[in-house]
Scaffold this active site. Structure first.
Site, PDB file in Angstrom:
ATOM      1  N   SER A 241       0.834  -1.214   0.000  1.00 28.34           N
ATOM      2  CA  SER A 241       0.000   0.000   0.000  1.00 28.34           C
ATOM      3  C   SER A 241       0.861   1.253   0.000  1.00 28.34           C
ATOM      4  O   SER A 241       0.588   2.214  -0.744  1.00 28.34           O
ATOM      5  CB  SER A 241      -0.964  -0.002   1.187  1.00 28.34           C
ATOM      6  OG  SER A 241      -0.290  -0.240   2.395  1.00 28.34           O
ATOM      7  N   HIS A 271      -2.052  -8.829   1.803  1.00 31.04           N
ATOM      8  CA  HIS A 271      -1.724  -7.588   2.525  1.00 31.04           C
ATOM      9  C   HIS A 271      -2.853  -7.292   3.529  1.00 31.04           C
ATOM     10  O   HIS A 271      -3.168  -8.135   4.356  1.00 31.04           O
ATOM     11  CB  HIS A 271      -1.528  -6.480   1.474  1.00 31.04           C
ATOM     12  CG  HIS A 271      -0.914  -5.207   1.985  1.00 31.04           C
ATOM     13  ND1 HIS A 271      -0.275  -5.099   3.180  1.00 31.04           N
ATOM     14  CD2 HIS A 271      -0.853  -3.951   1.424  1.00 31.04           C
ATOM     15  CE1 HIS A 271       0.166  -3.846   3.347  1.00 31.04           C
ATOM     16  NE2 HIS A 271      -0.190  -3.127   2.293  1.00 31.04           N
ATOM     17  N   HIS A 318       5.804 -12.885   6.881  1.00 31.74           N
ATOM     18  CA  HIS A 318       6.012 -11.473   6.512  1.00 31.74           C
ATOM     19  C   HIS A 318       7.199 -11.376   5.559  1.00 31.74           C
ATOM     20  O   HIS A 318       8.142 -12.158   5.650  1.00 31.74           O
ATOM     21  CB  HIS A 318       6.280 -10.607   7.755  1.00 31.74           C
ATOM     22  CG  HIS A 318       6.039  -9.163   7.499  1.00 31.74           C
ATOM     23  ND1 HIS A 318       7.008  -8.333   6.988  1.00 31.74           N
ATOM     24  CD2 HIS A 318       4.923  -8.407   7.636  1.00 31.74           C
ATOM     25  CE1 HIS A 318       6.498  -7.118   6.845  1.00 31.74           C
ATOM     26  NE2 HIS A 318       5.238  -7.131   7.223  1.00 31.74           N
ATOM     27  N   ARG A 327       3.305  -5.301  16.442  1.00 28.99           N
ATOM     28  CA  ARG A 327       1.912  -4.851  16.362  1.00 28.99           C
ATOM     29  C   ARG A 327       0.978  -5.972  16.836  1.00 28.99           C
ATOM     30  O   ARG A 327      -0.078  -5.725  17.401  1.00 28.99           O
ATOM     31  CB  ARG A 327       1.581  -4.429  14.923  1.00 28.99           C
ATOM     32  CG  ARG A 327       2.457  -3.289  14.422  1.00 28.99           C
ATOM     33  CD  ARG A 327       2.268  -3.039  12.939  1.00 28.99           C
ATOM     34  NE  ARG A 327       2.623  -4.207  12.143  1.00 28.99           N
ATOM     35  CZ  ARG A 327       2.456  -4.298  10.816  1.00 28.99           C
ATOM     36  NH1 ARG A 327       1.935  -3.282  10.149  1.00 28.99           N
ATOM     37  NH2 ARG A 327       2.822  -5.388  10.169  1.00 28.99           N
ATOM     38  N   ASP A 373      -2.066  -8.802  11.431  1.00 27.05           N
ATOM     39  CA  ASP A 373      -3.446  -9.191  11.143  1.00 27.05           C
ATOM     40  C   ASP A 373      -3.907 -10.416  11.925  1.00 27.05           C
ATOM     41  O   ASP A 373      -5.090 -10.759  11.900  1.00 27.05           O
ATOM     42  CB  ASP A 373      -3.603  -9.454   9.642  1.00 27.05           C
ATOM     43  CG  ASP A 373      -3.320  -8.195   8.845  1.00 27.05           C
ATOM     44  OD1 ASP A 373      -3.853  -7.144   9.207  1.00 27.05           O
ATOM     45  OD2 ASP A 373      -2.543  -8.262   7.869  1.00 27.05           O
TER      46      ASP A 373
END
Ligand code: HAX
Length: 447
Positions: A241, A271, A318, A327, A373
């Site tokens: 992105s 993504h 990743h 995160r 995620d």
């Protein structure tokens, strides 16, 4: 000039001079070499672009202007009764490299409120889409529909001097960030609540108001949104992105055109769409196993069956990270404090125990650890947001902060059109033949 714009201008002027000196003295110094693996392998790790707001370390994870996520949870101003950082503070940091004071964050919240009016035709453009259109498509269309209000596009058409690009981009960035929660909440209410919209509460902060407009009154959800919208904002420049934003913006497409493109990249399952995919995969597991409290052994069998059917385990792996994503860890900590009794959260934690050794045993997965995620869906479900198709929109609203800050910098520094070199396989073969002829045999891979 507003205080943030003034500070940004000063910082950018200093940085521009520093970069000019670096280029004059060291422009020829090589920072990288490119292998044929990388040409075929999605350009992994090639150092070839500038992205000022953040930097990703494979072991340590993301640092926003040098600050880790745990540091920012300590240092950034929070809401009056909250603990989590306000995304306004993160945007300030990403843009000018300084932790803002409470008053500065308050100023930014109020400034965004003043800019948050969305032109009526944007809602009509969204309404023209079938209601079952994916929320990310509706968001992208909403952003595109606003493009006629781009300050950058209007000033460019009137012959703007290139030394003013940064100023017009800043105005667009601030307007976009201010308006996005209204559009995003409108889409949510349109799809899942029969178009029954919730009016904004301008006494709230940016994230709190977004949560409110989505229709959630729970202070816990508002706090989670503040954390969520802070940690998803930026992940250096090479992710799909951010890179899309940079590439499209490098043609002098305005921030609306670039941001819509960035959202389209985020909407892919490898993504940002992975947050939707994770919860769907977990719910399918619960349904298939017939229990909301599966054992580690049951989860392991389910993971193996997913892999055997030629699919990836969403939320794991990743392109850059080689450790559990900070995160993910921040959300895990938040869940320990706020949602430890949730069955779905407990499943996420068990998956964290089970998946890495299985992926590791495949021998090809470079990072068997969870990414950002892997956790969000279980927390969103805990707070009652059950519409998984919407989850990537939350990610997009956050990602706008990072990519728009970066576009302000790209304009201030006058970064040029991006145009890397591509080659064909024929070119690769001829290159290798030439190497052999020159006696510089193609280096064979070490066993
Ligand atoms: N499950 C199964 N296989 C995986 C895997 C996973 N979670 N992650 C990587 N692999 C496989 C790859 O598909 C690849 O297999 P092939 O050689 O057969 O094609 C192999 O392992 C090597 O891949 P890699 O080098 O480790 O990983 P990449 O840099 O190519 O890809 C991805 C990184 C994130 C795309 C990958 O790990 C993946 O598909 N993960 C699942 C989807 C996901 O969670 N995406 C979100 C990533 C974070 C993000 O951007 N969030 O927005």
């Amino acid at each position: 000039m507003d205080p943030l714009k003034q500070l940004f201008f000063e910082k950018a002027q200093t940085s521009k001079k520093e970069i000019k000196d670096i280029l004059q003295q060291h422009g020829h110094v090589k920072v990288d070499e490119v292998s044929i693996d990388q040409v075929y392998g999605g350009m992994r790790d090639i150092i070839c672009m500038l992205w000022e707001p953040s930097l990703l370390d494979p072991q340590e994870g993301i640092r926003f202007r040098g600050f880790s996520i745990p540091e920012l949870r300590e240092k950034l101003p929070s809401a009056s009764k909250g603990k989590e950082p306000l995304p306004e503070g993160l945007f300030w940091l990403l843009l000018v490299g300084e932790i803002p004071s409470r008053d500065e964050v308050k100023w930014l919240t109020e400034n965004w409120v003043r800019r948050s009016n969305v032109p009526e035709h944007v809602f009509r453009a969204i309404e023209a889409l079938p209601v079952e259109t994916h929320p990310m498509t509706q968001l992208s269309v909403g952003v595109m529909a606003m493009q006629n209000t781009s300050v950058f596009a209007q000033r460019y058409n009137s012959g703007m001097n290139k030394t003013e690009y940064w100023d017009a981009t800043y105005e667009d960035a601030m307007n976009l960030i201010a308006r996005l929660p209204r559009i995003a909440a409108y889409i949510y209410r349109r799809i899942y609540h029969q178009g029954n919209t919730v009016l904004p509460d301008i006494s709230l902060d940016w994230a709190g108001n977004y949560a409110h407009m989505l229709g959630f009154a729970d202070p816990g959800f508002k706090e989670y949104m503040r954390l969520f919208l802070t940690i998803h904002a930026d992940h250096e420049g090479g992710n799909a992105s951010a890179h899309t934003m940079h590439l499209v913006g490098s043609t002098l497409s305005d921030p609306y055109l670039s941001l819509s493109a960035a959202f389209n990249a985020l909407a892919g399952p490898l993504h940002g769409l992975a947050n939707q995919e994770v919860i769907r995969w977990i719910l399918k597991m619960v349904e298939t196993l017939g229990t909301s409290r599966p054992s580690r052994e049951q989860i392991a069998d389910y993971v193996k069956s997913t892999l055997a059917s030629g699919r990836v385990i969403p939320g794991y792996g990743h392109a850059v990270l080689r450790q559990p994503d900070p995160r993910f860890m921040a959300q895990r900590q938040f869940a320990e404090d706020n949602a430890s009794d949730s069955d779905l959260v407990k499943i996420v934690w068990k998956i964290f125990d089970v998946v890495p050794p299985i992926l590791g045993s495949l021998g090809k997965v470079r990072n068997p650890w969870p990414n950002v995620d892997a956790h969000s869906g279980a927390l969103l479900m805990h707070y009652g947001m059950k519409e998984h198709n919407y989850y990537t929109v939350l990610f997009a609203v956050s990602r706008a902060l990072g990519v728009l800050a970066a576009q302000c910098w790209a304009r201030a520094l006058g970064l040029p059109l991006e145009r890397p070199k591509s080659v064909t396989t024929q070119w690769v073969k001829e290159f290798l033949e030439k190497k052999v002829q020159e006696g510089d045999a193609a280096p064979a891979r070490q066993a």
